[in-house]
Design a protein around this motif. Sequence first.
Motif, short mmCIF file in Angstrom:
data_model
loop_
_atom_site.label_atom_id
_atom_site.label_comp_id
_atom_site.label_asym_id
_atom_site.label_seq_id
_atom_site.Cartn_x
_atom_site.Cartn_y
_atom_site.Cartn_z
N GLY A 95 0.79 -1.22 0.00
CA GLY A 95 0.00 0.00 0.00
C GLY A 95 0.82 1.28 0.00
O GLY A 95 0.36 2.32 0.46
N ILE A 96 2.04 1.21 -0.52
CA ILE A 96 2.88 2.41 -0.62
C ILE A 96 2.66 2.99 -2.02
O ILE A 96 3.23 2.52 -3.00
N HIS A 97 1.84 4.00 -2.11
CA HIS A 97 1.47 4.55 -3.41
C HIS A 97 2.23 5.82 -3.76
O HIS A 97 2.33 6.18 -4.93
N ALA A 98 2.74 6.50 -2.75
CA ALA A 98 3.48 7.73 -2.99
C ALA A 98 4.44 7.97 -1.84
O ALA A 98 4.25 7.46 -0.72
N VAL A 99 5.48 8.73 -2.11
CA VAL A 99 6.46 9.10 -1.10
C VAL A 99 6.94 10.51 -1.39
O VAL A 99 6.95 10.94 -2.55
N ARG A 100 7.32 11.21 -0.36
CA ARG A 100 7.82 12.57 -0.55
C ARG A 100 9.33 12.53 -0.78
O ARG A 100 10.08 11.99 0.01
N VAL A 101 9.73 13.10 -1.91
CA VAL A 101 11.14 13.18 -2.29
C VAL A 101 11.46 14.64 -2.59
O VAL A 101 10.81 15.25 -3.45
N LEU A 103 11.37 -7.63 -4.99
CA LEU A 103 10.39 -6.59 -5.24
C LEU A 103 11.07 -5.23 -5.29
O LEU A 103 11.86 -4.87 -4.40
N HIS A 104 10.78 -4.47 -6.33
CA HIS A 104 11.35 -3.13 -6.49
C HIS A 104 10.24 -2.10 -6.31
O HIS A 104 9.20 -2.18 -6.95
N PHE A 105 10.46 -1.14 -5.42
CA PHE A 105 9.54 -0.03 -5.26
C PHE A 105 10.01 1.07 -6.21
O PHE A 105 10.89 1.87 -5.88
N ARG A 106 9.43 1.07 -7.39
CA ARG A 106 9.87 1.98 -8.45
C ARG A 106 9.27 3.37 -8.25
O ARG A 106 8.07 3.52 -8.03
N ARG A 107 10.11 4.39 -8.35
CA ARG A 107 9.67 5.79 -8.23
C ARG A 107 10.09 6.55 -9.49
O ARG A 107 11.13 6.27 -10.08
N ASP A 108 9.32 7.52 -9.84
CA ASP A 108 9.61 8.33 -11.02
C ASP A 108 10.50 9.50 -10.60
O ASP A 108 10.08 10.65 -10.52
N VAL A 109 11.76 9.17 -10.32
CA VAL A 109 12.74 10.18 -9.94
C VAL A 109 14.01 9.95 -10.74
O VAL A 109 14.24 8.86 -11.28
N ALA A 110 14.84 10.97 -10.79
CA ALA A 110 16.11 10.84 -11.51
C ALA A 110 16.99 9.82 -10.80
O ALA A 110 17.01 9.74 -9.57
N PRO A 111 17.72 9.00 -11.56
CA PRO A 111 18.61 8.00 -10.94
C PRO A 111 19.72 8.69 -10.17
O PRO A 111 20.03 9.85 -10.38
N ASP A 124 14.87 8.57 0.31
CA ASP A 124 16.27 8.87 0.01
C ASP A 124 17.00 7.75 -0.70
O ASP A 124 18.20 7.87 -0.97
N HIS A 125 16.30 6.63 -0.99
CA HIS A 125 16.99 5.46 -1.53
C HIS A 125 16.14 4.77 -2.59
O HIS A 125 14.92 4.90 -2.62
N ASP A 126 16.82 4.00 -3.43
CA ASP A 126 16.19 3.13 -4.41
C ASP A 126 16.06 1.76 -3.76
O ASP A 126 17.06 1.04 -3.61
N VAL A 127 14.85 1.39 -3.35
CA VAL A 127 14.65 0.26 -2.44
C VAL A 127 14.17 -1.00 -3.16
O VAL A 127 13.18 -0.97 -3.91
N TYR A 128 14.87 -2.10 -2.90
CA TYR A 128 14.46 -3.45 -3.30
C TYR A 128 14.23 -4.25 -2.02
O TYR A 128 14.86 -3.99 -1.00
#
Length: 417
Positions: A63-69, A90-98, A127-131
Amino acid sequence: MIYQAYQLLADLMSPLQAATDSAAASCTASSGLASRPQFAREWCALLEWSALVRLRHERPPFGIHAVRVDGGSVAVSEEVVLATPFCSLLHFRRDVAPGQPRVLLIAPLAGHFASLLRATAATMLADHDVYLTDWRNARDIPLSCGPFGFDDFVAQLIGLLRWLGPGTHVVAVCQPAVATLAAVALMSEDRDPALPRSMTLMAGPIDTRINPTRINALAVRTPLAWFEANLIDTVPTRFDGAMRRVYPGFMQVCAFLSMNLDRHIASLNHAYRYKLEDETAKAEAIRAFYTDYFATMDLPAEFYLETVDRVFQQHALPRGRLTVAGRHVDLSAIRHTALLTVEGENDDICAVGQTEAAQELCSKLQSNLKSHYVQTGVGHYGVFAGQRWATQVYPVLRKLIHETEQRCVEAARPVHG
């Protein structure tokens, strides 16, 4: 056979539970509970309490649909990027610059689903790219997939790190701390390019001889044959994993409940009172925790028994006697992976000192690559979930990862004479 008896009872109760869930959902969908008559408020609160207090055997959604970056809201989607019979990556993919540090969050394989780390992952996503390791319920894994023991667990971690590639940071929560330490030691000895840059061990049983808890004492004084005879059963024939030998998850959860029964009863009573008084946020926090807590998964029998034997009875890792697939695990091989150990002051599952033991065991790791943190005022789950995790523990973890990243960047810079 206790599993068959349990499943028969669960099947008989299923219609009643479905009706209770439906009625509770109707109450939840309605607003303004406080304005209703007293009997209606009590009835709705009781229905939701009854729907909550029951075991489930499927992973609840993260149920993680959005996060503040960086001050803005960023959408989050879940993607299985690698699937094996016993685990999905499982990768929690976010639309942010790598560019943010890549983290492998290793969930326990200890009777609960990986969704128990929902708050851990949600906090780190800023703050992280989480798997994350999404372990599968053993009762859903066919016998044809073979066994899964402690050595297989370590091999699985190494395989995931190699798939992710160089530059990954590892965060292991509770039970997988020993296997993670072993995996990093073997990869260090092999000079594996995918060796993680940092390793955080949170409330893990590295050396359970230190400040032994009731769980530790029980494991030491009870022969392994007793565990096998009394706690191992076979999956009923109606499931995909029919006839697989497992440690049933419902037995693990019942054991955990019995350790702090008064505390759990009080917490559930609070949820009832909060709902009755229309204190939605407080009631929801308790409901969310127990939704994950009562979601149980079976463990492969060989993994459970080997963990009891090697970790809690032989203390093989701290005594320098642990082997994985015939290879001796030499912790002195760890020389380049930064280490952070985290403990909870009031942890009655993995007591203070048990995780910190990794600091001394990694004897060849330079002191500037080692750090330890004890969070005051929390028990086992408070180390990786709740307000103190988010506001006090997490900043320590984030600092370690980002300082490690900075060191790697500086080390890669060319030196001009």
